[in-house]
Scaffold this active site. Structure first.
Site, short mmCIF file in Angstrom:
data_model
loop_
_atom_site.label_atom_id
_atom_site.label_comp_id
_atom_site.label_asym_id
_atom_site.label_seq_id
_atom_site.Cartn_x
_atom_site.Cartn_y
_atom_site.Cartn_z
N THR A 158 57.69 67.04 40.18
CA THR A 158 56.27 67.22 39.86
C THR A 158 55.53 65.88 39.79
O THR A 158 54.40 65.76 40.26
CB THR A 158 56.11 67.98 38.53
N SER B 90 71.45 54.41 35.61
CA SER B 90 70.39 55.18 34.96
C SER B 90 70.20 54.70 33.52
O SER B 90 69.08 54.67 33.02
CB SER B 90 70.73 56.67 34.98
N VAL B 91 71.30 54.31 32.89
CA VAL B 91 71.20 53.82 31.51
C VAL B 91 70.40 52.53 31.46
O VAL B 91 69.47 52.37 30.66
CB VAL B 91 72.61 53.60 30.90
N GLU C 21 63.34 58.03 37.03
CA GLU C 21 63.58 58.65 38.31
C GLU C 21 62.29 59.02 39.05
O GLU C 21 62.30 59.24 40.25
CB GLU C 21 64.45 59.91 38.14
N ARG D 62 87.74 60.10 38.19
CA ARG D 62 88.42 59.40 39.27
C ARG D 62 88.71 57.96 38.89
O ARG D 62 89.73 57.39 39.29
CB ARG D 62 87.58 59.46 40.55
N HIS E 52 76.26 63.42 44.48
CA HIS E 52 77.41 63.04 43.64
C HIS E 52 78.62 63.87 44.08
O HIS E 52 78.49 65.06 44.35
CB HIS E 52 77.10 63.30 42.17
#
Length: 259
Positions: free
Chosen positions: A14, A193-194, A177, A52, A36
């Site tokens: 949006t 992102s952190v 984002e 992983r 991902h």
């Protein structure tokens, strides 16, 4: 927009759409969309890269560990885009596991042992238990989690200055984002992102506060009404359509094409 995604249903782009519809603010890097490798099927809840990183492996329909066949050096620890591509390639080569939700592969962390999982990957264990009714610490195939690459993150967004303000539209700020702030470059790494949340939140939050103190914005009521009237007219047009196309069929086809 995508058939398979880790994002919540409320995430619809949006912010980017509002900026684009101004006809003034610009977007950047919109083609840079990251998939991902290991969301769980079918809910799309993310099983962390730590699976992983700690030594978990990917297996195909035969139980074969296939990543070393494609990436002999990095195996499961190749970058997100590479692992995602290899998983899809392997499925297209006929090695996917059939399910009511389409083909997937397995993520096996049972080899790490119950003690390690319950200490270091407890959130993964709970996701598997709640959403799929499996315990990934169980030995053998019954503990394997069904996973499939899904759309995860958009590097692109509203093109901004280092201050977080739109390069073209004064007073429009964006971070996280919704913004193309170029902190990630073109391919995001796990954990970025952190840093962006903390760094952009601090830097851009301060610039935004200063801007608000220095600027008064007065929007005439007639301007607001003009746009409300346009939206009412648009909605009335949609409701008046009498064609025979099914919007949901078109949307689902689009989602498949995007994936």
């Amino acid at each position: 927009v995508f058939k398979q995604t880790t994002n919540a249903v409320i995430c619809e782009g949006t912010g980017a759409a509002i900026a684009l519809e101004t006809g003034i603010a610009t977007l950047g890097n919109m083609e840079a969309v990251q998939f991902h490798p290991t969301p769980i099927v079918p809910s799309g809840i993310l099983l962390t890269e730590g699976c992983r990183g700690d030594g978990g492996i990917l297996r195909d329909v035969d139980g074969h560990r296939f990543m070393p066949d494609y990436e002999p050096e990095k195996k499961e620890l190749a970058s997100r885009d590479v692992v995602s591509r290899r998983m899809i390639e392997h499925i297209r080569n006929g090695k996917g596991v059939p399910s009511p939700y389409g083909y997937h592969v397995w993520l096996d962390i049972s080899i790490l042992g119950r003690e390690h999982i319950e200490k270091n990957l407890r959130d993964v264990q709970e996701i598997c238990q709640i959403f799929n009714g499996i315990d990934p610490a169980d030995e053998g195939k019954k503990g394997w989690a069904p996973v499939l690459p899904m759309q995860h993150y958009s590097m692109g967004g509203i093109r901004t200055k280092p201050t977080g303000e739109s390069q073209n539209l004064a007073g429009l700020f964006a971070c996280g984002e919704a913004a193309c702030w170029d902190m990630h470059g073109f391919n995001r790494l796990g954990g970025n992102s952190v840093s962006e949340t903390v760094v952009a939140g601090m830097i851009i939050g301060n610039y935004f506060a200063d801007y608000c103190l220095a600027n008064d914005v007065t929007i005439p009521t007639k301007t607001v009404q003009k746009f409300l009237d346009e939206q009412d007219k648009y909605l009335d047009e949609l409701l008046a359509y009498e064609g025979n196309e099914d919007i949901f069929k078109i949307k689902n086809r689009m989602k498949q094409l995007m994936d």
